[in-house]
Design a protein around this motif. Structure first.
Motif, PDB file in Angstrom:
ATOM      1  N   GLU A 187       0.830  -1.209   0.000  1.00 48.45           N
ATOM      2  CA  GLU A 187       0.000   0.000   0.000  1.00 48.45           C
ATOM      3  C   GLU A 187       0.863   1.258   0.000  1.00 48.45           C
ATOM      4  N   HIS A 211       3.974   1.487  -1.086  1.00 43.44           N
ATOM      5  CA  HIS A 211       4.672   1.529  -2.379  1.00 43.44           C
ATOM      6  C   HIS A 211       3.761   2.088  -3.454  1.00 43.44           C
ATOM      7  N   ASN A 212       2.508   1.627  -3.490  1.00 41.20           N
ATOM      8  CA  ASN A 212       1.560   2.113  -4.487  1.00 41.20           C
ATOM      9  C   ASN A 212       1.227   3.587  -4.278  1.00 41.20           C
ATOM     10  N   ALA A 213       1.091   3.987  -3.023  1.00 33.75           N
ATOM     11  CA  ALA A 213       0.791   5.384  -2.727  1.00 33.75           C
ATOM     12  C   ALA A 213       1.929   6.290  -3.179  1.00 33.75           C
ATOM     13  N   HIS A 227       4.003   5.763  -5.708  1.00 32.91           N
ATOM     14  CA  HIS A 227       3.967   5.890  -7.168  1.00 32.91           C
ATOM     15  C   HIS A 227       2.826   6.788  -7.622  1.00 32.91           C
ATOM     16  N   GLU A 228       1.688   6.671  -6.978  1.00 31.68           N
ATOM     17  CA  GLU A 228       0.542   7.518  -7.339  1.00 31.68           C
ATOM     18  C   GLU A 228       0.825   8.992  -7.064  1.00 31.68           C
ATOM     19  N   ALA A 229       1.648   9.255  -6.072  1.00 34.07           N
ATOM     20  CA  ALA A 229       1.985  10.635  -5.727  1.00 34.07           C
ATOM     21  C   ALA A 229       3.178  11.158  -6.533  1.00 34.07           C
ATOM     22  N   GLY A 230       3.737  10.306  -7.405  1.00 33.25           N
ATOM     23  CA  GLY A 230       4.879  10.710  -8.203  1.00 33.25           C
ATOM     24  C   GLY A 230       6.172  10.775  -7.420  1.00 33.25           C
ATOM     25  N   TRP A 234       9.634   9.533  -6.317  1.00 29.15           N
ATOM     26  CA  TRP A 234      10.637   8.701  -6.964  1.00 29.15           C
ATOM     27  C   TRP A 234      11.564   8.070  -5.945  1.00 29.15           C
TER      28      TRP A 234
END
Length: 220
Positions: A126, A128-130, A132-135, A137
């Motif tokens: 969760e 990790h996905n958050a 990436h969704e927030a950009g 890096w």
């Protein structure tokens, strides 16, 4: 089963970018982190720098440093309690919203290397996905469970591991000792006090990561 992620990220995505840019020789080691506020974290760090006067002046001007307190010092290292804010907001989100715990972090002008422990793989996923969704890096180097001994460094930094291995190979831990701490420090081109504190912190991290259970921490 708890899950661990190790990753790298640039200084501009975390903390002390301006300080490390102006002091590229400096090395930062986070000993532990307290995250009780959604907008800031309180790290306890060890720092190495060529000139601590100018280094501390840079810290005072760094926009990610809200406050700092000198805790102890040797010729080569100083320990601080700090409050970080600003660029660290997403890391704070990971710690507070997904129950992550920073168990190790090293910082330099080249970036930060972090190890974060999550209560389970779902929480890690969760977070990790958050990210990436927030950009946000970062470069993941490895992900593993606490039952997977491959790649686990037992909470040690590379410097701490090297110090322990060198001490072991030199006979520092034998009975009787085959080398004194002063002799070992000279072999490592370090000071007696700096090496003593490095071995003490390394031993503490090793005990915590191999012998202390979650129930032990709860009982405290």
């Amino acid at each position: 089963m708890a899950a661990i992620i190790e990753f790298r990220l640039p200084t501009e995505e975390f903390a002390l970018e301006e300080t490390l840019d102006t002091h590229p020789e400096a090395q930062i080691e986070i000993e532990r982190v307290v995250a009780d506020d959604p907008d800031k974290i309180t790290p306890y760090i060890w720092a190495r720098a060529d000139d601590f006067d100018t280094f501390e002046a840079a810290l005072e001007d760094d926009p990610t440093v809200e406050s700092m307190t000198l805790l102890s010092e040797t010729e080569e290292e100083r320990s601080y309690q700090m409050t970080w804010t600003g660029a660290i907001d997403f890391i704070v989100h990971i710690l507070t919203e997904h129950e992550g715990t920073i168990t190790h972090a090293d910082g330099s002008v080249d970036g930060w290397e972090l190890r974060v422990l999550f209560p389970d793989h779902e929480s890690l996923s969760e977070a990790h996905n958050a990210a990436h969704e927030a950009g946000f890096w970062f470069d993941v180097t490895t992900i593993y469970g606490t039952g997977d001994t491959r790649g686990i460094q037992h909470g040690l930094t590379d410097t701490q591991r090297n110090a322990l291995v060198a001490a072991f190979e030199a006979g520092y831990f034998t009975v009787p000792r085959e080398v004194t701490l002063q002799e070992l420090a000279e072999q490592q081109d370090s000071s007696h006090q700096a090496l003593s504190e490095q071995l003490r912190r390394a031993t503490g991290n090793l005990v915590e990561s191999t012998l202390i259970t979650q129930s032990d921490m709860t009982e405290e």
